[in-house]
Design an enzyme around this catalytic site. Structure first.
Site, PDB file in Angstrom:
ATOM      1  N   ASP A  81       0.964  -1.187  -0.063  1.00 19.12           N
ATOM      2  CA  ASP A  81      -0.021   0.081   0.008  1.00 19.12           C
ATOM      3  C   ASP A  81       0.916   1.127  -0.172  1.00 19.12           C
ATOM      4  O   ASP A  81       1.795   1.222   0.770  1.00 19.12           O
ATOM      5  CB  ASP A  81      -0.938  -0.034   1.293  1.00 19.12           C
ATOM      6  CG  ASP A  81      -1.871   1.062   1.310  1.00 19.12           C
ATOM      7  OD1 ASP A  81      -2.370   1.636   0.343  1.00 19.12           O
ATOM      8  OD2 ASP A  81      -2.326   1.411   2.617  1.00 19.12           O
ATOM      9  N   GLY A 208      -9.033   5.750   2.150  1.00 19.77           N
ATOM     10  CA  GLY A 208      -9.292   6.655   3.200  1.00 19.77           C
ATOM     11  C   GLY A 208     -10.728   6.355   3.654  1.00 19.77           C
ATOM     12  O   GLY A 208     -11.568   7.170   3.887  1.00 19.77           O
ATOM     13  N   SER A 210     -11.954   4.443   6.167  1.00 24.35           N
ATOM     14  CA  SER A 210     -12.722   4.314   7.627  1.00 24.35           C
ATOM     15  C   SER A 210     -13.411   5.546   7.774  1.00 24.35           C
ATOM     16  O   SER A 210     -13.020   6.683   7.605  1.00 24.35           O
ATOM     17  CB  SER A 210     -11.032   4.467   8.640  1.00 24.35           C
ATOM     18  OG  SER A 210     -10.614   3.160   8.473  1.00 24.35           O
ATOM     19  N   THR A 232      -7.567   2.577   9.472  1.00 24.35           N
ATOM     20  CA  THR A 232      -7.709   3.442  10.644  1.00 24.35           C
ATOM     21  C   THR A 232      -8.437   2.471  11.671  1.00 24.35           C
ATOM     22  O   THR A 232      -8.120   2.335  12.661  1.00 24.35           O
ATOM     23  CB  THR A 232      -7.928   5.020  10.576  1.00 24.35           C
ATOM     24  OG1 THR A 232      -7.266   5.666   9.552  1.00 24.35           O
ATOM     25  CG2 THR A 232      -8.171   5.576  11.981  1.00 24.35           C
TER      26      THR A 232
END
Ligand code: 13P
Length: 281
Positions: A81, A208, A210, A232
């Site tokens: 990632d 992104g 979460s 997260t």
């Protein structure tokens, strides 16, 4: 079985669902994601950032993920990632990762193209697909603060040109999400996403995720997002589990005991997201 992400994402694109990509930062998180994937019969991507690799080494994470893949009855991908350099991408490739991201999104357009092309050349020689990124996904991503962008969204025409010229296999696009904990409710720009989808034919990736409401994720999948990244919330779930154990047993000192609580919390979270990403009624 350990597999490449290429065929999984192609199938997801064709059949309007998404593959969950979960950041794993220790053995317990790998186990938790494996259990959730088995229980929901979902193909899964387990991924590590360069920051995670710095903590224990790509070989340690790869060995954990490979062990999970060998046990699993579902396909498992080991993905890099946010690869932040040619060298990191090549390191992951040589370690055995079956899917590689090179993130040149902070570079000027032409430099992003040439970095991505160089990684594509190496990875494709070994049949390993490459995810690239164009545009600015906000927030804190791995060790970097990425908030100071101008136009936060990916330009659809640039995206089409980028894909054509780099030969990347999937593309992470900025459509209003941010890494980390959101201060308010995120608002995805579906108009931008629709335009990108019209011009770009390869699988798109949502970063992104979460804290993004499930309804917005579903809408993204219906508009062609094929890989959805969560990091997260897994950290939060794991730590919550450990804290809960410690609250009940403040004298506890056996990592297996509090680790099991962490596994359970991460598994519960991932399970729910895997059902969501199937995009069934
Ligand atoms: P979150 O930490 O916001 O879930 O983002 C995950 C991600 O996009 C990893 O690349």
């Amino acid at each position: 079985m350990l597999v490449s992400s290429k065929e999984l994402l192609a199938d997801a694109l064709k059949n309007r669902y998404a593959i969950g990509a979960f950041n794993v930062e220790n053995m317990e998180m790998v186990i938790a994601v494996l259990y959730a994937a088995e229980e929901t019969k979902s193909p899964v991507i387990m991924q590590t950032t360069p920051g995670t690799i710095k903590y224990a080494g790509a070989d340690f994470y790869f060995a954990n993920i490979r062990a999970a893949a060998e046990r699993a009855n579902v396909p498992v991908v080991c993905h890099l990632d946010h690869g932040n350099s040619f060298e990191t991408a090549v390191l992951a490739f040589h370690t055995g990762y079956t899917s590689i991201m090179i993130d040149g999104s902070k570079l000027p357009f032409e430099e992003n193209i040439s970095l991505t092309k160089s990684v594509v050349e190496v990875c494709h020689a070994g049949n390993i697909p490459v995810e690239a990124e164009l545009g600015r996904v906000g927030g804190k991503e791995d060790d970097l603060d990425n908030t100071k962008g101008k136009n936060p969204f990916t330009d659809p025409k640039e995206a089409a040109e980028f894909v054509e010229r780099t030969g990347c296999d999937s593309l992470a696009v900025a459509v209003g999400t941010a890494h980390g904990v959101y201060k308010g409710v995120p608002q995805i720009n579906f108009e931008v996403l629709t335009k990108i989808r019209e011009l770009v034919k390869i699988p798109l990736v949502l970063h992104g995720t979460s804290g993004v409401p499930d309804e917005q994720v579903t809408k993204c999948i219906n508009l062609g997002m094929c890989k959805v990244n969560y990091a997260t919330d897994l950290r939060i779930a794991f730590t919550h589990g450990v804290k809960e154990y410690m609250k009940g047993s403040p004298e506890g000192f056996d990592p297996k005991k509090y680790g099991a609580y962490g596994i359970e919390e991460v598994k519960k979270y991932v399970l729910q997201k895997m059902i969501l990403l199937k995009n069934e009624e």
